[in-house]
Enzyme design. Structure first.
Site, PDB file in Angstrom:
ATOM      1  N   ASN A 195       0.854  -1.184   0.000  1.00 29.58           N
ATOM      2  CA  ASN A 195       0.000   0.000   0.000  1.00 29.58           C
ATOM      3  C   ASN A 195       0.893   1.237   0.000  1.00 29.58           C
ATOM      4  O   ASN A 195       2.123   1.134   0.083  1.00 29.58           O
ATOM      5  CB  ASN A 195      -0.979  -0.014   1.182  1.00 29.58           C
ATOM      6  N   LEU A 196       0.303   2.410  -0.090  1.00 28.33           N
ATOM      7  CA  LEU A 196       1.095   3.629  -0.261  1.00 28.33           C
ATOM      8  C   LEU A 196       2.026   3.876   0.914  1.00 28.33           C
ATOM      9  O   LEU A 196       3.191   4.258   0.720  1.00 28.33           O
ATOM     10  CB  LEU A 196       0.172   4.833  -0.458  1.00 28.33           C
ATOM     11  N   SER A 197       1.557   3.651   2.130  1.00 27.43           N
ATOM     12  CA  SER A 197       2.414   3.897   3.294  1.00 27.43           C
ATOM     13  C   SER A 197       3.577   2.916   3.333  1.00 27.43           C
ATOM     14  O   SER A 197       4.706   3.294   3.689  1.00 27.43           O
ATOM     15  CB  SER A 197       1.601   3.814   4.587  1.00 27.43           C
ATOM     16  N   GLU A 198       3.342   1.652   2.962  1.00 27.12           N
ATOM     17  CA  GLU A 198       4.429   0.672   2.907  1.00 27.12           C
ATOM     18  C   GLU A 198       5.427   1.050   1.819  1.00 27.12           C
ATOM     19  O   GLU A 198       6.647   0.929   2.015  1.00 27.12           O
ATOM     20  CB  GLU A 198       3.854  -0.722   2.647  1.00 27.12           C
ATOM     21  N   ASP A 264      -5.926  -8.130   1.219  1.00 31.45           N
ATOM     22  CA  ASP A 264      -6.048  -9.567   0.968  1.00 31.45           C
ATOM     23  C   ASP A 264      -6.918  -9.830  -0.256  1.00 31.45           C
ATOM     24  O   ASP A 264      -6.639 -10.717  -1.062  1.00 31.45           O
ATOM     25  CB  ASP A 264      -6.671 -10.265   2.186  1.00 31.45           C
TER      26      ASP A 264
END
EC number: 2.7.1.167
Length: 476
Positions: A195-198, A264
């Site tokens: 995701n964007l934060s990761e 998921d």
């Protein structure tokens, strides 16, 4: 992009990763505890759902694909509950049992659709011998079209690089939902889905689209990836591949109730579509549509082929036909604003026959709109035996939805639709057969809300069981 659903039944996917059990305790809260300034929840409903890598496997199975799951569990009630829930939805479990560790469990307490607290029961599986997992992967590789590695940093994927190499050697695409900022450990994977934060934890904050693309392409090159899919919440998702322009897919979510497990769903649908023969771009399109459906549900959820078909064809908000519970509640609310009387019935409707059609037509005459709640395949097996249903849920709902008398069709997983009826509270609850009104599931809730309950007669001599027996006799 014009995309059609593939035949997911041709797809075989192995999911390896951190499995866990999600427990949900629901109940009303009307007072503050005298012991501490916290609300008191009177628990009246308990649910258990597979989470983590297990939710990925469920998403794959819900599409009709062959879903296999490998992970680490303890030898405890949580492991047994997890296995039982997964077997019900046709996920083939091959867990490695570790007697010294508990199965990872997350307990959420909710009231009025609001999560009040989450309690985690876990020790992680660091130091556990990975060889049994390697062996299970090796055995499954000849039978699958994609390998998913679902990483929640709980220990099942501590030796992830060996798993990647096993898949590459077998020429099976390996898709990874990463965890943490060390993407070096995923070197050589076919696709990462951060995701964007990761993503920004690895490459730094991106001020604009240009920075996101340039840093993403560098990450693809640095770690020898075939592709990178960055999921960006309300901004949709972006697919980056060497030598190709970036593909941006805007979000399709209409309403967001809960993002639990949305990642998921993305990787599960993506892997199933790839394994069924879709291109990576087409698979990402389907995954994006599925994410838009699942965030509109509460809790860890899956998406059905019909929901996915509706989403890609723009039919999710048409107001009639096959729906999920959230869509149905909205449609019922709109019907009541128009002053319409809502009738509800339920059943398995395995082989639709003249008796069913007559019964549903009579039920529809009692009001303005008719809801038909349909037992899931797992629920049907529990009630009717392993050889039922003859027709899977999606096909049963499509046929019911085509009847002129039926306005809305909705599935339910439990043995009875009591919870669903209590949630919808129809004006009139109808059941066919020789029931007494107070024996009908949901009758107490409907009466308490001021509604009616009525029993209708079925047509004599016509039943699904008799039809099946006649077919058997004819074949014999």
């Amino acid at each position: 992009m014009k995309v059609t659903l593939p035949d997911f039944r041709r797809a075989g996917v192995l999911v390896v990763g951190d499995v866990m059990l999600d427990r949900y305790w629901y109940g009303p809260t009307s007072r503050i505890s005298p012991e501490a300034p916290v609300p008191v929840v009177k628990v009246d409903t308990i649910e258990e759902r597979p989470g983590g890598a297990a939710n990925v496997a469920m998403n794959i199975a819900s599409l009709g694909a062959i879903s296999r799951l490998v992970g680490l569990t303890g030898i405890d009630d949580a492991a047994r509950a997890l296995t039982s829930k997964l077997n019900e939805v046709q996920v083939r479990c091959d867990f490695v049992s570790v007697p010294t560790h508990p199965t990872i469990t997350k307990l959420r307490v909710l009231s009025r659709n609001q999560q009040l607290i989450r309690l985690d029961f876990e020790e992680g599986f660091d130091g556990v011998d990975p060889q049994p997992i390697f062996e299970r992967i090796q055995q499954a590789l000849p039978q699958i079209g994609a390998l998913v590695l679902s990483d929640y940093a709980k220990g099942a994927l501590n030796s992830v690089q060996t798993m990647i190499q096993l898949a590459r050697k077998a020429k099976v695409p390996v898709l990874i939902d990463p965890k943490g900022s060390d993407f070096e450990r995923y070197r050589g994977a076919t696709l990462l889905t951060p995701n964007l934060s990761e993503f920004e934890a690895v490459v730094g904050h991106c001020k604009n689209e240009e920075e996101l693309v340039s840093r993403g392409m560098k990450l693809v090159a640095d770690f020898e990836l075939s592709a990178l899919l960055v999921t960006r919440s309300e901004q949709g998702m972006t697919l980056l591949q060497p030598g190709k322009p970036p593909l941006h897919l805007p979000t399709q979510a209409q309403e967001v109730f809960d993002v639990t497990g949305a990642g998921d769903t993305v990787i599960g649908v993506l892997a199933a579509a790839l394994a069924a023969g879709n291109s990576l771009e087409e698979s990402c399109f389907l995954a994006n549509a599925a994410a838009g459906v699942v965030v509109g549900k509460l809790g860890t959820s899956t998406v059905s082929p019909i929901e996915l078909e509706n989403a890609i064809r723009g039919r999710a908000e048409t107001g009639f036909g096959v729906m999920d519970e959230q869509q149905l509640k909205k449609a019922v609310a709109q019907a009541r604003q128009r002053g319409e009387k809502v009738v509800m019935t339920n059943g398995i409707f395995d082989i639709l026959h003249a008796g069913h059609v007559s019964y549903l037509a009579n039920a529809r005459k009692l009001g303005d709109r008719l809801i038909v709640a349909v037992n899931s395949d797992a629920s049907t097996k529990r009630l009717k035996g392993e050889k039922r249903p003859v027709n899977p849920l999606d096909q049963r709902m499509i046929v019911l939805g085509a009847l002129e008398a039926v306005d809305w069709v909705v599935p339910f997983e439990e043995d009875t639709p009591q919870r669903l009826i209590a949630d919808i509270l129809p004006d009139l609850l109808v059941k066919g057969g020789d029931y007494k009104p107070d024996e009908i599931a949901g009758s107490a809730e409907v009466w308490a809300a001021g509604g009616e309950v009525k029993v209708l007669n079925f047509e004599d001599g016509v039943s699904t069981t008799n039809i099946i027996q006649s077919i058997k006799n004819g074949l014999g």
